[in-house]
Scaffold this motif. Sequence first.
Motif, PDB file in Angstrom:
ATOM      1  N   LEU A   1      75.656  10.079  19.398  1.00  0.00           N
ATOM      2  CA  LEU A   1      74.837  10.640  20.478  1.00  0.00           C
ATOM      3  C   LEU A   1      73.354  10.326  20.268  1.00  0.00           C
ATOM      4  CD1 LEU A   1      76.643  14.065  20.863  1.00  0.00           C
ATOM      5  CD2 LEU A   1      76.346  12.397  22.710  1.00  0.00           C
ATOM      6  N   LEU A   2      72.902  10.398  19.024  1.00  0.00           N
ATOM      7  CA  LEU A   2      71.505  10.080  18.724  1.00  0.00           C
ATOM      8  C   LEU A   2      71.211   8.609  19.024  1.00  0.00           C
ATOM      9  CD1 LEU A   2      68.730  10.804  17.541  1.00  0.00           C
ATOM     10  CD2 LEU A   2      69.668  10.320  15.268  1.00  0.00           C
ATOM     11  N   ASP A   3      72.110   7.729  18.622  1.00  0.00           N
ATOM     12  CA  ASP A   3      71.929   6.298  18.900  1.00  0.00           C
ATOM     13  C   ASP A   3      71.826   6.056  20.407  1.00  0.00           C
ATOM     14  OD1 ASP A   3      71.959   5.669  16.227  1.00  0.00           O
ATOM     15  OD2 ASP A   3      74.038   4.951  16.207  1.00  0.00           O
ATOM     16  N   ARG A   4      72.647   6.749  21.174  1.00  0.00           N
ATOM     17  CA  ARG A   4      72.621   6.594  22.631  1.00  0.00           C
ATOM     18  C   ARG A   4      71.295   7.101  23.205  1.00  0.00           C
ATOM     19  NH1 ARG A   4      73.231   3.726  26.933  1.00  0.00           N
ATOM     20  NH2 ARG A   4      73.936   4.851  28.784  1.00  0.00           N
ATOM     21  N   PHE A   5      70.815   8.232  22.704  1.00  0.00           N
ATOM     22  CA  PHE A   5      69.543   8.793  23.160  1.00  0.00           C
ATOM     23  C   PHE A   5      68.395   7.828  22.857  1.00  0.00           C
ATOM     24  CE2 PHE A   5      65.980  11.944  22.305  1.00  0.00           C
ATOM     25  CZ  PHE A   5      65.724  12.201  23.649  1.00  0.00           C
ATOM     26  N   GLU A   6      68.392   7.272  21.672  1.00  0.00           N
ATOM     27  CA  GLU A   6      67.332   6.335  21.299  1.00  0.00           C
ATOM     28  C   GLU A   6      67.455   5.016  22.061  1.00  0.00           C
ATOM     29  OE1 GLU A   6      67.772   6.208  17.047  1.00  0.00           O
ATOM     30  OE2 GLU A   6      66.417   7.922  16.744  1.00  0.00           O
ATOM     31  N   GLU A   7      68.681   4.609  22.346  1.00  0.00           N
ATOM     32  CA  GLU A   7      68.910   3.400  23.132  1.00  0.00           C
ATOM     33  C   GLU A   7      68.292   3.539  24.522  1.00  0.00           C
ATOM     34  OE1 GLU A   7      72.915   2.216  25.198  1.00  0.00           O
ATOM     35  OE2 GLU A   7      73.015   1.562  23.123  1.00  0.00           O
ATOM     36  N   LEU A   8      68.289   4.784  25.032  1.00  0.00           N
ATOM     37  CA  LEU A   8      67.716   5.059  26.353  1.00  0.00           C
ATOM     38  C   LEU A   8      66.216   5.319  26.294  1.00  0.00           C
ATOM     39  CD1 LEU A   8      70.574   7.411  27.613  1.00  0.00           C
ATOM     40  CD2 LEU A   8      70.047   5.127  28.514  1.00  0.00           C
ATOM     41  N   GLY A   9      65.635   5.196  25.106  1.00  0.00           N
ATOM     42  CA  GLY A   9      64.197   5.360  24.964  1.00  0.00           C
ATOM     43  C   GLY A   9      63.757   6.706  24.437  1.00  0.00           C
ATOM     44  N   GLY A  10      64.694   7.563  24.079  1.00  0.00           N
ATOM     45  CA  GLY A  10      64.353   8.898  23.585  1.00  0.00           C
ATOM     46  C   GLY A  10      64.055   8.896  22.098  1.00  0.00           C
ATOM     47  N   ARG A  11      63.439   9.978  21.640  1.00  0.00           N
ATOM     48  CA  ARG A  11      63.150  10.126  20.214  1.00  0.00           C
ATOM     49  C   ARG A  11      63.149  11.612  19.874  1.00  0.00           C
ATOM     50  NH1 ARG A  11      58.678  10.925  16.996  1.00  0.00           N
ATOM     51  NH2 ARG A  11      57.332  11.101  18.825  1.00  0.00           N
ATOM     52  N   VAL A  12      63.710  11.952  18.726  1.00  0.00           N
ATOM     53  CA  VAL A  12      63.721  13.346  18.280  1.00  0.00           C
ATOM     54  C   VAL A  12      62.476  13.609  17.447  1.00  0.00           C
ATOM     55  CG1 VAL A  12      64.939  15.095  16.931  1.00  0.00           C
ATOM     56  CG2 VAL A  12      66.246  13.429  18.287  1.00  0.00           C
ATOM     57  N   ALA A  13      61.714  14.641  17.805  1.00  0.00           N
ATOM     58  CA  ALA A  13      60.518  15.025  17.047  1.00  0.00           C
ATOM     59  C   ALA A  13      60.922  15.959  15.910  1.00  0.00           C
ATOM     60  CB  ALA A  13      59.519  15.708  17.974  1.00  0.00           C
ATOM     61  N   ARG A  14      60.613  15.553  14.679  1.00  0.00           N
ATOM     62  CA  ARG A  14      60.985  16.321  13.484  1.00  0.00           C
ATOM     63  C   ARG A  14      59.812  16.359  12.507  1.00  0.00           C
ATOM     64  NH1 ARG A  14      66.641  16.461  12.922  1.00  0.00           N
ATOM     65  NH2 ARG A  14      67.808  14.924  14.109  1.00  0.00           N
ATOM     66  N   PRO A  15      59.750  17.370  11.640  1.00  0.00           N
ATOM     67  CA  PRO A  15      60.373  18.685  11.793  1.00  0.00           C
ATOM     68  C   PRO A  15      59.427  19.611  12.570  1.00  0.00           C
ATOM     69  CG  PRO A  15      59.391  18.492   9.611  1.00  0.00           C
ATOM     70  CD  PRO A  15      59.071  17.221  10.345  1.00  0.00           C
ATOM     71  N   TYR A  16      59.917  20.175  13.625  1.00  0.00           N
ATOM     72  CA  TYR A  16      59.142  21.118  14.439  1.00  0.00           C
ATOM     73  C   TYR A  16      59.944  22.396  14.607  1.00  0.00           C
ATOM     74  CZ  TYR A  16      55.638  17.631  15.761  1.00  0.00           C
ATOM     75  OH  TYR A  16      54.619  16.713  15.741  1.00  0.00           O
ATOM     76  N   ARG A  17      59.441  23.469  14.030  1.00  0.00           N
ATOM     77  CA  ARG A  17      60.134  24.761  14.092  1.00  0.00           C
ATOM     78  C   ARG A  17      59.476  25.630  15.153  1.00  0.00           C
ATOM     79  NH1 ARG A  17      59.320  29.671  11.491  1.00  0.00           N
ATOM     80  NH2 ARG A  17      57.691  28.738  10.156  1.00  0.00           N
ATOM     81  N   VAL A  18      60.246  25.979  16.169  1.00  0.00           N
ATOM     82  CA  VAL A  18      59.709  26.808  17.247  1.00  0.00           C
ATOM     83  C   VAL A  18      59.531  28.244  16.756  1.00  0.00           C
ATOM     84  CG1 VAL A  18      61.971  27.412  18.241  1.00  0.00           C
ATOM     85  CG2 VAL A  18      59.944  27.387  19.700  1.00  0.00           C
ATOM     86  N   VAL A  19      58.394  28.842  17.089  1.00  0.00           N
ATOM     87  CA  VAL A  19      58.124  30.221  16.661  1.00  0.00           C
ATOM     88  C   VAL A  19      57.893  31.148  17.847  1.00  0.00           C
ATOM     89  CG1 VAL A  19      57.237  29.578  14.387  1.00  0.00           C
ATOM     90  CG2 VAL A  19      55.658  29.703  16.343  1.00  0.00           C
ATOM     91  N   ALA A  20      57.617  30.593  19.021  1.00  0.00           N
ATOM     92  CA  ALA A  20      57.377  31.441  20.190  1.00  0.00           C
ATOM     93  C   ALA A  20      57.723  30.686  21.460  1.00  0.00           C
ATOM     94  CB  ALA A  20      55.919  31.905  20.234  1.00  0.00           C
ATOM     95  N   VAL A  21      58.224  31.415  22.442  1.00  0.00           N
ATOM     96  CA  VAL A  21      58.530  30.855  23.756  1.00  0.00           C
ATOM     97  C   VAL A  21      57.959  31.796  24.809  1.00  0.00           C
ATOM     98  CG1 VAL A  21      60.331  30.233  25.408  1.00  0.00           C
ATOM     99  CG2 VAL A  21      60.644  29.702  22.985  1.00  0.00           C
ATOM    100  N   GLU A  22      57.156  31.254  25.687  1.00  0.00           N
ATOM    101  CA  GLU A  22      56.619  32.014  26.805  1.00  0.00           C
ATOM    102  C   GLU A  22      56.948  31.265  28.087  1.00  0.00           C
ATOM    103  OE1 GLU A  22      52.487  32.093  25.764  1.00  0.00           O
ATOM    104  OE2 GLU A  22      52.687  33.999  24.672  1.00  0.00           O
ATOM    105  N   GLN A  23      57.090  31.999  29.173  1.00  0.00           N
ATOM    106  CA  GLN A  23      57.426  31.334  30.421  1.00  0.00           C
ATOM    107  C   GLN A  23      56.795  32.050  31.601  1.00  0.00           C
ATOM    108  OE1 GLN A  23      61.559  31.572  31.676  1.00  0.00           O
ATOM    109  NE2 GLN A  23      61.992  33.159  30.165  1.00  0.00           N
ATOM    110  N   ASP A  24      56.691  31.307  32.699  1.00  0.00           N
ATOM    111  CA  ASP A  24      56.221  31.853  33.962  1.00  0.00           C
ATOM    112  C   ASP A  24      57.055  31.233  35.065  1.00  0.00           C
ATOM    113  OD1 ASP A  24      55.139  29.256  34.464  1.00  0.00           O
ATOM    114  OD2 ASP A  24      53.349  29.804  33.331  1.00  0.00           O
ATOM    115  N   ALA A  25      56.636  31.388  36.286  1.00  0.00           N
ATOM    116  CA  ALA A  25      57.433  30.914  37.418  1.00  0.00           C
ATOM    117  C   ALA A  25      57.527  29.389  37.471  1.00  0.00           C
ATOM    118  CB  ALA A  25      56.845  31.442  38.719  1.00  0.00           C
TER     119      ALA A  25
END
Length: 380
Positions: A111-135
């Motif tokens: 799956l990773l190879d397919r994602f990268e083949e399509l131009g994607g990249r996984v950003a590492r290491p990034y640990r999420v600590v907060a999520v905020e949202q609005d409309a």
Amino acid sequence: MNVTTDVLVIGAGPTGLAVAVSLVQQGFDVTIADDQAEGDNTSRAAVVHARTLEVLEPLGVTEKLTGIGIHAPRFTIRDRDRVLVPVDFSRLPTPYPYTLMISQADTELILLDRFEELGGRVARPYRVVAVEQDAEGATATFADGSQVRAGYLVGADGMHSTVREQVGIGFSGGTYAESFSLADVRLSGGVPADEVELFFSPDGLVVVAPLPGGTFRIVATVEEAPERPDVSFVQRLLDARGPVKERVVVEEVVWGSRFRVHHRVADAYRSGRVVLAGDAAHVHSPAGGQGMNAGLQDATALGEALGQAIRSGSAAPLDAYAAARRPVAEQVVAFAGRLTALATVDRRLRPLRNLALRGLAVLPPFRRKLAWRLSGLVYR
């Protein structure tokens, strides 16, 4: 990492990667952030069922998966040498009439190879600590202080999901009393190379399943599993629970681990601009090999729903995703729980259980229904 993106996916496991591949193929900008410096090179999941292979076809990965995995057309539930329930997948109406045995690490890599083949990249290491949202969208803040703004955010960050906790979605359920021991081993003796076997025992269940490269996956319920199971420990498990007439000999433990299993389903799959998938939304016993499959089926459904939501400017497709997938998770949790309960039934009730299962197993509709449930075709 992009500062803004159409969809931010937290978690680069199979579920997160599959969502991302689906969205990139539709032309959307997707960012994946994962808290690990590298992808896992070990895994718990080792089964990909027929329905999952079907839904992964549009992502362009099914052919690669089936090319390297072991095709196991039979699944048997046993009590030592006695077959209680034989399940034959070979006559199922699908291009994949078998259980595909392949390590999660390989599934993830494809799956990773397919994602990268399509131009994607996984950003590492990034640990999420907060999520905020609005409309208009959601903003994730990471441990290093960086932020990403997204139209939608997908929580595919596992059972201990920070995303789920940040948006206040409950995770109802409980924990099995037993711990689970897992080991990839090399065996000799009476072990079929194209069949998954689930052994019932008064001491608990043990699953023996073939993997590519000549190894076998062993999963067993244990009161207190060792952190790293060795040859003697796995041998004792198989001697106590496995076949008797032809003894299985453990030659080597390639890798092993232990874990505890919860049975939980998220109280909701969506909160505003945040949507859950995979283990962040549901966890359960490994009996039946349903976990990663449910997550991958979430992912393909969610990828389509997010695409529709972005194009239409309406959240209705995401509500439809939640309405369709949450009941499936409840069914999967209940089914895996029933298999676990049957395997660990009180010793005194074991003869009655075996008699009942053998009686049911002679009925073709029962075997057919079980094959449809295990293969996931019932969720079409």
